[in-house]
Motif scaffolding. Structure first.
Motif, PDB file in Angstrom:
ATOM      1  N   ILE A 134      40.878  29.877  45.410  1.00  0.00           N
ATOM      2  CA  ILE A 134      42.007  29.098  45.931  1.00  0.00           C
ATOM      3  C   ILE A 134      43.234  29.170  45.024  1.00  0.00           C
ATOM      4  O   ILE A 134      44.337  29.466  45.499  1.00  0.00           O
ATOM      5  N   PRO A 135      43.104  28.931  43.697  1.00  0.00           N
ATOM      6  CA  PRO A 135      44.305  29.060  42.847  1.00  0.00           C
ATOM      7  C   PRO A 135      44.894  30.460  42.859  1.00  0.00           C
ATOM      8  O   PRO A 135      46.126  30.621  42.858  1.00  0.00           O
ATOM      9  N   VAL A 136      44.017  31.476  42.884  1.00  0.00           N
ATOM     10  CA  VAL A 136      44.511  32.855  42.917  1.00  0.00           C
ATOM     11  C   VAL A 136      45.265  33.121  44.211  1.00  0.00           C
ATOM     12  O   VAL A 136      46.338  33.747  44.216  1.00  0.00           O
ATOM     13  N   GLN A 137      44.729  32.633  45.328  1.00  0.00           N
ATOM     14  CA  GLN A 137      45.401  32.831  46.609  1.00  0.00           C
ATOM     15  C   GLN A 137      46.705  32.053  46.682  1.00  0.00           C
ATOM     16  O   GLN A 137      47.702  32.543  47.225  1.00  0.00           O
ATOM     17  N   VAL A 138      46.718  30.833  46.135  1.00  0.00           N
ATOM     18  CA  VAL A 138      47.950  30.045  46.105  1.00  0.00           C
ATOM     19  C   VAL A 138      49.018  30.769  45.291  1.00  0.00           C
ATOM     20  O   VAL A 138      50.198  30.785  45.654  1.00  0.00           O
ATOM     21  N   LYS A 139      48.599  31.397  44.199  1.00  0.00           N
ATOM     22  CA  LYS A 139      49.538  32.084  43.307  1.00  0.00           C
ATOM     23  C   LYS A 139      50.080  33.368  43.918  1.00  0.00           C
ATOM     24  O   LYS A 139      51.291  33.624  43.913  1.00  0.00           O
ATOM     25  N   PHE A 140      49.192  34.204  44.451  1.00  0.00           N
ATOM     26  CA  PHE A 140      49.584  35.548  44.868  1.00  0.00           C
ATOM     27  C   PHE A 140      49.699  35.722  46.383  1.00  0.00           C
ATOM     28  O   PHE A 140      50.195  36.749  46.834  1.00  0.00           O
ATOM     29  N   GLY A 141      49.241  34.754  47.152  1.00  0.00           N
ATOM     30  CA  GLY A 141      49.355  34.843  48.598  1.00  0.00           C
ATOM     31  C   GLY A 141      48.129  35.442  49.253  1.00  0.00           C
ATOM     32  O   GLY A 141      47.297  36.082  48.606  1.00  0.00           O
ATOM     33  N   TYR A 142      48.033  35.233  50.549  1.00  0.00           N
ATOM     34  CA  TYR A 142      46.856  35.665  51.317  1.00  0.00           C
ATOM     35  C   TYR A 142      46.693  37.182  51.331  1.00  0.00           C
ATOM     36  O   TYR A 142      45.608  37.709  51.103  1.00  0.00           O
ATOM     37  N   GLU A 143      47.761  37.917  51.593  1.00  0.00           N
ATOM     38  CA  GLU A 143      47.679  39.368  51.755  1.00  0.00           C
ATOM     39  C   GLU A 143      47.164  40.074  50.508  1.00  0.00           C
ATOM     40  O   GLU A 143      46.419  41.043  50.598  1.00  0.00           O
ATOM     41  N   LYS A 144      47.565  39.591  49.332  1.00  0.00           N
ATOM     42  CA  LYS A 144      47.187  40.257  48.085  1.00  0.00           C
ATOM     43  C   LYS A 144      45.777  39.912  47.628  1.00  0.00           C
ATOM     44  O   LYS A 144      45.217  40.605  46.770  1.00  0.00           O
ATOM     45  N   THR A 145      45.196  38.872  48.175  1.00  0.00           N
ATOM     46  CA  THR A 145      43.896  38.414  47.684  1.00  0.00           C
ATOM     47  C   THR A 145      42.783  38.439  48.731  1.00  0.00           C
ATOM     48  O   THR A 145      41.635  38.149  48.406  1.00  0.00           O
ATOM     49  N   LYS A 146      43.103  38.784  49.965  1.00  0.00           N
ATOM     50  CA  LYS A 146      42.104  38.640  51.031  1.00  0.00           C
ATOM     51  C   LYS A 146      40.882  39.530  50.842  1.00  0.00           C
ATOM     52  O   LYS A 146      39.779  39.188  51.277  1.00  0.00           O
ATOM     53  N   TYR A 147      41.052  40.695  50.196  1.00  0.00           N
ATOM     54  CA  TYR A 147      39.931  41.617  50.061  1.00  0.00           C
ATOM     55  C   TYR A 147      39.020  41.277  48.888  1.00  0.00           C
ATOM     56  O   TYR A 147      37.870  41.703  48.857  1.00  0.00           O
ATOM     57  N   ILE A 148      39.526  40.508  47.914  1.00  0.00           N
ATOM     58  CA  ILE A 148      38.707  40.158  46.751  1.00  0.00           C
ATOM     59  C   ILE A 148      37.507  39.323  47.173  1.00  0.00           C
ATOM     60  O   ILE A 148      36.352  39.647  46.877  1.00  0.00           O
ATOM     61  N   GLY A 149      37.775  38.218  47.857  1.00  0.00           N
ATOM     62  CA  GLY A 149      36.694  37.356  48.319  1.00  0.00           C
ATOM     63  C   GLY A 149      35.802  38.048  49.327  1.00  0.00           C
ATOM     64  O   GLY A 149      34.583  37.849  49.335  1.00  0.00           O
ATOM     65  N   PHE A 150      36.412  38.868  50.175  1.00  0.00           N
ATOM     66  CA  PHE A 150      35.646  39.591  51.197  1.00  0.00           C
ATOM     67  C   PHE A 150      34.566  40.451  50.559  1.00  0.00           C
ATOM     68  O   PHE A 150      33.402  40.429  50.974  1.00  0.00           O
ATOM     69  N   ILE A 151      34.936  41.201  49.535  1.00  0.00           N
ATOM     70  CA  ILE A 151      33.985  42.088  48.869  1.00  0.00           C
ATOM     71  C   ILE A 151      32.872  41.288  48.212  1.00  0.00           C
ATOM     72  O   ILE A 151      31.686  41.611  48.346  1.00  0.00           O
ATOM     73  N   ILE A 152      33.246  40.210  47.507  1.00  0.00           N
ATOM     74  CA  ILE A 152      32.250  39.398  46.805  1.00  0.00           C
ATOM     75  C   ILE A 152      31.281  38.740  47.781  1.00  0.00           C
ATOM     76  O   ILE A 152      30.060  38.803  47.614  1.00  0.00           O
ATOM     77  N   VAL A 153      31.818  38.112  48.820  1.00  0.00           N
ATOM     78  CA  VAL A 153      30.979  37.362  49.761  1.00  0.00           C
ATOM     79  C   VAL A 153      30.043  38.272  50.530  1.00  0.00           C
ATOM     80  O   VAL A 153      28.853  37.982  50.679  1.00  0.00           O
ATOM     81  N   PHE A 154      30.529  39.384  51.005  1.00  0.00           N
ATOM     82  CA  PHE A 154      29.694  40.230  51.847  1.00  0.00           C
ATOM     83  C   PHE A 154      28.777  41.143  51.052  1.00  0.00           C
ATOM     84  O   PHE A 154      27.907  41.793  51.626  1.00  0.00           O
ATOM     85  N   LEU A 155      28.929  41.174  49.730  1.00  0.00           N
ATOM     86  CA  LEU A 155      27.935  41.842  48.894  1.00  0.00           C
ATOM     87  C   LEU A 155      26.816  40.875  48.503  1.00  0.00           C
ATOM     88  O   LEU A 155      25.724  41.303  48.140  1.00  0.00           O
TER      89      LEU A 155
END
Length: 216
Positions: free
Chosen positions: A137-158
């Protein structure tokens, strides 16, 4: 006012809610049926909660980003710190809903692998969520949705592939970590909950500070 913001988020995700409710109910059964180690309930609930939380959270973030929802909210009486607090409250509410559905499964007795869990295990799941979203959440608040959407995606789906293997490795390696704490067993069981609340609070304060200075 916070619940109004949470309600707004749930309305944004309303077309996903029915599917995710069914998913949260069925997923523990599927995961437990394919698990080959003893503590299947813990693993199945952890994976289910993590996937459910992330899918709903990222869906809401995507819709807000497309509609410029953050900028529009700042023109309303809602304060910026309330917007951030609502995000964390939403995570907690989804966790509680997933846990209620899992508890219903245990009482229905559909699968012998779905069993009631101890307070410590429930707290551990909450702690994992606090760490994950406490960073996301802090990372997304800082950098925005577009720049961070793939980080969580990779972690969660692995996670469904990596986590069971990590647990198998841990249980088969005979590793043990012992702490000598002069506390009763009841108090000790609540330690993960306390840690998760501390992590969540620190993360929320960081997010509020970032968001208060952000140019929307």
């Amino acid at each position: 006012m916070l619940f109004s913001l949470v309600k707004k988020d749930l309305l944004l995700a309303k077309k996903y809610l029915m599917f995710m409710t069914i998913f949260s109910f069925v997923s523990p059964l599927l995961i437990a049926s394919r698990s080959s180690f003893s503590d299947t309930g813990f693993v199945s609930l952890l994976i289910t909660v993590l996937l459910t939380e992330y899918i709903l959270y990222i869906s809401i973030s995507s819709l807000e980003d497309k509609s410029k929802g953050a900028a529009l909210l700042c023109t309303t009486p809602y304060k910026r710190n309330g917007v951030i607090k609502a995000k964390y409250l939403l995570i907690l509410i989804i966790f509680m809903c997933c846990f209620i559905l899992y508890t219903i499964l245990t009482y229905l007795g559909i699968s012998p692998n779905i069993q009631q869990m101890s307070i410590t295990k429930i707290g551990t799941i909450m702690l994992v969520l606090s760490i994950f979203f406490g960073i996301l959440i802090p990372v997304q608040v800082k950098f925005g949705y577009e720049k961070t959407k793939y980080i969580g995606f990779i972690i969660v789906f692995l996670t469904p592939f990596v986590l069971p293997n990590l647990i198998k490795w841990y249980t088969s390696s005979n590793l043990s970590i012992n702490f000598t704490i002069s506390l009763s067993q009841n108090i000790y069981g609540w330690i993960p909950f306390v840690l998760s609340l501390i992590i969540g609070y620190i993360s929320m304060q960081v997010s509020i500070r970032i968001y208060s200075k952000k140019d929307l």
